[in-house]
Motif scaffolding. Structure first.
Motif, mmCIF file in Angstrom:
data_model
loop_
_atom_site.group_PDB
_atom_site.id
_atom_site.type_symbol
_atom_site.label_atom_id
_atom_site.label_comp_id
_atom_site.label_asym_id
_atom_site.label_seq_id
_atom_site.Cartn_x
_atom_site.Cartn_y
_atom_site.Cartn_z
ATOM 1 N N MET A 1 20.749 3.146 -4.897
ATOM 2 C CA MET A 1 19.418 3.140 -4.699
ATOM 3 C C MET A 1 18.820 4.106 -3.652
ATOM 4 O O MET A 1 19.344 4.227 -2.379
ATOM 5 N N SER A 2 17.820 5.014 -4.187
ATOM 6 C CA SER A 2 17.404 5.785 -2.712
ATOM 7 C C SER A 2 16.439 5.291 -2.788
ATOM 8 O O SER A 2 15.613 4.244 -3.166
ATOM 9 N N ASP A 3 15.390 6.280 -1.766
ATOM 10 C CA ASP A 3 13.889 5.932 -1.084
ATOM 11 C C ASP A 3 12.905 5.557 -2.746
ATOM 12 O O ASP A 3 11.934 4.985 -2.769
ATOM 13 N N ASN A 4 13.571 6.848 -3.257
ATOM 14 C CA ASN A 4 12.247 7.211 -4.079
ATOM 15 C C ASN A 4 12.885 5.995 -5.881
ATOM 16 O O ASN A 4 11.938 6.383 -6.547
ATOM 17 N N ASP A 5 13.579 5.209 -5.326
ATOM 18 C CA ASP A 5 13.111 4.662 -6.839
ATOM 19 C C ASP A 5 12.768 3.703 -6.872
ATOM 20 O O ASP A 5 11.922 3.054 -6.552
ATOM 21 N N ILE A 6 12.227 3.656 -8.227
ATOM 22 C CA ILE A 6 10.537 2.750 -8.808
ATOM 23 C C ILE A 6 10.862 1.184 -8.760
ATOM 24 O O ILE A 6 11.822 1.439 -9.614
ATOM 25 N N LEU A 7 10.791 0.522 -8.223
ATOM 26 C CA LEU A 7 10.755 -0.910 -8.102
ATOM 27 C C LEU A 7 10.429 -2.058 -8.779
ATOM 28 O O LEU A 7 10.632 -3.159 -9.197
ATOM 29 N N VAL A 8 8.816 -2.218 -8.981
ATOM 30 C CA VAL A 8 7.891 -2.824 -9.705
ATOM 31 C C VAL A 8 7.985 -2.617 -11.656
ATOM 32 O O VAL A 8 8.946 -2.129 -12.105
ATOM 33 N N LYS A 9 7.566 -3.774 -11.798
ATOM 34 C CA LYS A 9 8.034 -3.804 -13.007
ATOM 35 C C LYS A 9 6.607 -2.802 -14.225
ATOM 36 O O LYS A 9 5.675 -2.591 -13.462
ATOM 37 N N ASN A 10 7.467 -2.292 -15.186
ATOM 38 C CA ASN A 10 6.568 -1.888 -16.131
ATOM 39 C C ASN A 10 6.231 0.091 -15.539
ATOM 40 O O ASN A 10 4.775 -0.103 -15.766
ATOM 41 N N SER A 11 7.320 0.450 -14.766
ATOM 42 C CA SER A 11 6.767 1.352 -14.819
ATOM 43 C C SER A 11 8.782 2.109 -14.014
ATOM 44 O O SER A 11 9.155 1.907 -14.913
ATOM 45 N N GLY A 12 8.480 3.604 -13.964
ATOM 46 C CA GLY A 12 9.433 3.961 -13.778
ATOM 47 C C GLY A 12 8.823 5.386 -13.741
ATOM 48 O O GLY A 12 7.966 6.253 -13.451
ATOM 49 N N TRP A 13 10.005 6.632 -13.377
ATOM 50 C CA TRP A 13 9.729 8.415 -12.692
ATOM 51 C C TRP A 13 9.727 8.695 -14.464
ATOM 52 O O TRP A 13 10.323 8.428 -15.408
ATOM 53 N N VAL A 14 9.023 9.845 -14.729
ATOM 54 C CA VAL A 14 8.552 10.198 -16.272
ATOM 55 C C VAL A 14 9.587 12.017 -16.207
ATOM 56 O O VAL A 14 8.564 12.659 -15.773
ATOM 57 N N PRO A 15 10.608 12.471 -15.660
ATOM 58 C CA PRO A 15 11.186 13.527 -15.336
ATOM 59 C C PRO A 15 10.629 14.452 -16.773
ATOM 60 O O PRO A 15 10.345 14.136 -18.193
ATOM 61 N N LEU A 16 9.646 15.320 -17.117
ATOM 62 C CA LEU A 16 9.582 16.149 -17.958
ATOM 63 C C LEU A 16 10.164 17.795 -18.055
ATOM 64 O O LEU A 16 10.887 18.492 -16.815
ATOM 65 N N LYS A 17 9.996 18.512 -19.066
ATOM 66 C CA LYS A 17 10.855 19.720 -19.609
ATOM 67 C C LYS A 17 10.074 21.325 -18.009
ATOM 68 O O LYS A 17 9.423 21.009 -18.129
ATOM 69 N N GLN A 18 11.249 21.521 -17.697
ATOM 70 C CA GLN A 18 10.407 22.607 -17.283
ATOM 71 C C GLN A 18 11.067 23.459 -16.911
ATOM 72 O O GLN A 18 12.494 23.749 -17.594
ATOM 73 N N PHE A 19 10.625 24.819 -16.950
ATOM 74 C CA PHE A 19 11.303 26.714 -17.212
ATOM 75 C C PHE A 19 11.011 27.373 -16.189
ATOM 76 O O PHE A 19 9.728 27.174 -15.934
ATOM 77 N N ASP A 20 11.306 27.095 -15.144
ATOM 78 C CA ASP A 20 11.276 27.914 -14.227
ATOM 79 C C ASP A 20 11.590 29.393 -14.326
ATOM 80 O O ASP A 20 12.576 30.194 -14.211
ATOM 81 N N ASP A 21 10.227 30.469 -14.183
ATOM 82 C CA ASP A 21 9.671 31.440 -14.409
ATOM 83 C C ASP A 21 9.928 32.623 -13.641
ATOM 84 O O ASP A 21 9.721 33.342 -13.473
ATOM 85 N N GLY A 22 10.437 31.945 -11.867
ATOM 86 C CA GLY A 22 10.618 32.745 -10.837
ATOM 87 C C GLY A 22 9.004 33.008 -10.740
ATOM 88 O O GLY A 22 7.937 32.333 -10.393
ATOM 89 N N ARG A 23 8.545 34.238 -10.267
ATOM 90 C CA ARG A 23 7.711 34.962 -9.920
ATOM 91 C C ARG A 23 6.638 34.194 -11.080
ATOM 92 O O ARG A 23 5.418 35.019 -10.999
ATOM 93 N N ASP A 24 6.899 34.324 -12.541
ATOM 94 C CA ASP A 24 6.076 34.216 -13.046
ATOM 95 C C ASP A 24 5.381 32.184 -13.098
ATOM 96 O O ASP A 24 5.328 32.963 -14.443
ATOM 97 N N GLY A 25 5.650 31.650 -12.798
ATOM 98 C CA GLY A 25 5.667 30.746 -12.752
ATOM 99 C C GLY A 25 6.413 29.773 -12.962
ATOM 100 O O GLY A 25 7.526 30.115 -13.397
#
Ligand code: T46
Length: 143
Positions: A1-25
């Motif tokens: 378990m890491s410091d970042n784990d969400i332990l409360v009920k009805n929650s959790g992380w929501v990862p998004l898809k991402q495209f890193d275009d460097g200097r273009d954002g």
């Protein structure tokens, strides 16, 4: 378990898809019922947070599902399901936090330029809020 784990009920992380275009954002994408586990009926955002002493939230929802994203800056999200409490630093713009029903939440510790975006499973309905902490405790004990 890491410091970042969400332990409360009805929650959790929501990862998004991402495209890193460097200097273009960086492009982050959020699709209902794919990245977000519900149909989205409402989107709102919070800007102009003056300083680290600003305070928002201090309520729970009876039925609403939401996901909160920190588009810019950082803030502290306090979560309390009536049994477990935790505080999470939210700063990644490609990873939100699910805020389900029966979860008391507070937002504090805003950095300069912090911008929040929230997607919600339903339209605004004040009767669906629990804004009193004692009522919240009764609600989670009986539901
Ligand atoms: C939540 C956290 C994460 C509306 O009329 N329509 C809306 O869609 C919203 C969100 C708010 N309002 C009105 C109701 C209040 O008179 O705006 C006022 C402030 O709302 P509230 O005190 O709920 O704002 P926050 O920032 O403390 O909480 C908001 C969401 O309301 C809430 O559902 O979970 O962000």
């Amino acid at each position: 378990m890491s410091d970042n784990d969400i332990l409360v009920k009805n929650s959790g992380w929501v990862p998004l898809k991402q495209f890193d275009d460097g200097r273009d954002g960086m492009l982050c994408i959020l699709e209902a019922q794919r990245d977000i586990p519900f149909e989205i009926k409402r989107i709102y955002y919070i800007t102009n947070l003056q300083n680290a002493r600003s305070l928002r939230g201090k309520h729970a929802h009876k039925t609403l599902w939401q996901a909160i994203f920190c588009i810019s800056g950082s803030f502290l999200l306090g979560l309390d399901d009536g049994i477990t409490r935790q505080e999470i630093q939210v700063w990644r713009n490609d990873q939100g936090v699910l805020l389900g029903p029966g979860l008391w939440h507070t937002m504090t510790g805003f950095s300069g330029g912090c911008v929040l975006m929230v997607v919600a499973s339903d339209y605004y309905d004040e009767s669906e809020y629990i804004r009193n902490y004692d009522e919240f405790v009764k609600f989670v004990r009986t539901s």
